[in-house]
Design an enzyme around this catalytic site. Structure first.
Site, PDB file in Angstrom:
ATOM      1  N   GLY A 233      30.586  -7.128  36.263  1.00  0.00           N
ATOM      2  CA  GLY A 233      30.202  -8.165  35.311  1.00  0.00           C
ATOM      3  C   GLY A 233      29.070  -9.059  35.759  1.00  0.00           C
ATOM      4  N   GLU A 270      32.974  -3.955  41.675  1.00  0.00           N
ATOM      5  CA  GLU A 270      32.486  -2.674  41.153  1.00  0.00           C
ATOM      6  C   GLU A 270      31.358  -2.894  40.132  1.00  0.00           C
ATOM      7  OE1 GLU A 270      36.125  -0.941  39.577  1.00  0.00           O
ATOM      8  OE2 GLU A 270      35.860  -2.091  37.735  1.00  0.00           O
ATOM      9  N   GLY A 272      27.771  -2.347  38.157  1.00  0.00           N
ATOM     10  CA  GLY A 272      26.938  -1.222  37.770  1.00  0.00           C
ATOM     11  C   GLY A 272      25.531  -1.699  37.463  1.00  0.00           C
ATOM     12  N   ARG A 273      25.388  -2.384  36.327  1.00  0.00           N
ATOM     13  CA  ARG A 273      24.091  -2.882  35.868  1.00  0.00           C
ATOM     14  C   ARG A 273      23.366  -3.683  36.953  1.00  0.00           C
ATOM     15  NH1 ARG A 273      23.224  -4.426  30.487  1.00  0.00           N
ATOM     16  NH2 ARG A 273      25.489  -4.446  30.260  1.00  0.00           N
ATOM     17  N   CYS A 348      12.806   7.988  12.211  1.00  0.00           N
ATOM     18  CA  CYS A 348      12.689   7.604  10.799  1.00  0.00           C
ATOM     19  C   CYS A 348      13.771   6.593  10.428  1.00  0.00           C
ATOM     20  CB  CYS A 348      12.789   8.836   9.906  1.00  0.00           C
ATOM     21  SG  CYS A 348      11.497  10.043  10.208  1.00  0.00           S
ATOM     22  N   TYR A 377      22.297   1.494  31.461  1.00  0.00           N
ATOM     23  CA  TYR A 377      22.706   1.522  30.051  1.00  0.00           C
ATOM     24  C   TYR A 377      21.520   1.740  29.106  1.00  0.00           C
ATOM     25  CZ  TYR A 377      27.037  -0.342  31.917  1.00  0.00           C
ATOM     26  OH  TYR A 377      28.192  -0.521  32.646  1.00  0.00           O
TER      27      TYR A 377
END
Length: 415
Positions: A233, A270, A272-273, A348, A377
């Site tokens: 987070g 843990e 990620g980002r 489109c 992401y």
């Protein structure tokens, strides 16, 4: 941004007549970044990488010697990690684990299995006994609190499909103590209440709340807790909002009496980002410029089918312009100067937008845009095959190869 990214872009455009569209991952920069993050962590804490942010095998390989292990949320992700290492520790989470996933996780000896519900716990107890495989579990708890920081994505402290409400802890402990349970062992608790929090001090307060609750449960139920997984987070800013202050966060943790008194209990993170976002770049060439009802649009070779994050999160994705002098046509090259322009893709649909009304000094057809902070992401959450456009190519900066100018120096994986 690694200055070699722009140099590579010039080389790649010179080597092809097709409009450029690619991801460039700076693995060398990523490793240095993560080394600094780990070095600042206090004693009794460990870092795992949540590969949902970017499961590229080369990223997993680059982080393998640095992190304690990896967090996965599916058998597909588990297999990606096991293809890189058969022994690295794995945390397995996710709210909808199917029977075959639980069975595979137990057989492949994941280090800790995050339990999201009483039903899932019952299944794990049964499968672990059937497989005769000792299985370490962490109960994922959804705490009833209003003290969490506010972010765009909240997964705890409110009604949620993630984890178990804390009033269910006695039921979970009773299941684990039943004589039928011979192989599932409680090792601790897992919390993951929010995503992309930018407030370091509030993040520490949230972790203090986790530790307080676990301490209460230890005393009340006589638990021996080996692990507290505080999730991830940690935020990344895509605008002018200040970035998450890791130095402040780790300093406050190191000073915390609650962290210092953990003893033999390990505190896991843990993210990620926060690890990978700044080390991926989505690059796309401008293939048209047009004026429509007083609004300029730049159409790129690519779009949200390659990088869906800005559309998904509803933000303007940060970018910079790399001018290209090559122009192969006999007619005038379209350009704008000191104008607002909306960056859209080749799909489109009006939803194919990466940045609205960006003020640019100069932009021409044939110039390349670098969308920064595209390491997390971006590619994997995108609808790659919508309309059947070709995938981007993938390039990797690794130690020793980024000073070269020949194509042989690039590690290339076609999308």
């Amino acid at each position: 941004m690694n200055p070699k990214v722009k140099e590579w872009i010039h080389v790649l455009q010179e080597q092809s007549s097709e409009p450029l569209c690619a991801y460039i991952y700076d693995l060398e920069g990523l490793q240095k970044h993560v080394q600094g993050i780990i070095k600042a962590l206090p004693v009794s804490t460990s870092l795992f990488y949540a590969i949902k942010a970017n499961p590229d095998p080369k990223m997993i390989q680059a982080l393998l010697p640095l992190v304690r292990g990896f967090e996965v949320a599916s058998i597909g992700e588990l297999n990606k990690v096991r293809e890189v290492s058969e022994s690295v520790p794995i945390l397995f989470g996710g709210p909808g684990k199917k029977d075959d996933e639980l069975e595979m996780a137990i057989r492949k000896k994941v280090t800790y299995l995050h339990i999201e519900s009483l039903l899932e716990l019952k299944k794990v107890i049964r499968l672990a006994k059937r497989e005769q495989q000792p299985t370490q579990v962490l109960l994922r708890m959804n705490l009833r609190t209003n003290t969490l920081p506010h972010t765009k994505i909240t997964m705890g402290g409110r009604p949620s499909p993630f984890g178990m409400d804390e009033y269910l802890i006695e039921d979970a402990l009773s299941l684990l103590k039943e004589k039928e349970n011979t192989h599932a062992h409680l090792c601790g608790f897992h919390f993951h209440s929010l995503s992309n929090n930018l407030q370091a001090a509030l993040h520490v307060e949230m972790i203090h709340y986790y530790l307080q609750k676990v301490d209460e449960w230890k005393k009340r139920y006589g638990l021996d807790i080996q692990v507290i997984n505080a999730g991830g987070g940690f935020g990344v800013s895509y605008d002018d909002t200040p970035e998450f202050d890791w130095e402040c966060f780790t300093s406050l943790l190191a000073q915390s009496e609650q962290v210092q008194s953990l003893g033999n209990t390990q505190l896991f993170f843990e993210p990620g980002r926060f690890l990978v976002a700044d080390y991926g770049y989505y690059v796309a060439e401008v293939i048209d410029l047009k004026l429509s009802q007083d609004q300029y649009f730049a159409i790129i070779r690519g779009g949200t089918h390659h990088n869906r994050l800005p559309a998904s999160w509803g933000h303007n994705h940060p970018f910079c312009i790399v001018p290209q002098e090559r122009w192969l046509y006999p007619f005038e090259r379209p350009e704008i100067t000191k104008k607002g322009v909306t960056i859209v893709g080749e799909l489109c649909t009006p939803k194919d937008c990466l940045h609205s009304n960006a003020l640019v000094e100069r932009l021409r057809v044939g110039d390349t845009l670098i969308f920064k902070k595209s390491g997390a992401y971006c590619w994997t959450i995108s609808h790659h095959d919508f309309l059947g456009h070709p995938h981007p190519k993938f390039y990797y900066i690794t130690e020793g190869n980024h000073d070269e100018k020949s194509n042989d120096s690039f590690q290339i994986l076609n999308g």
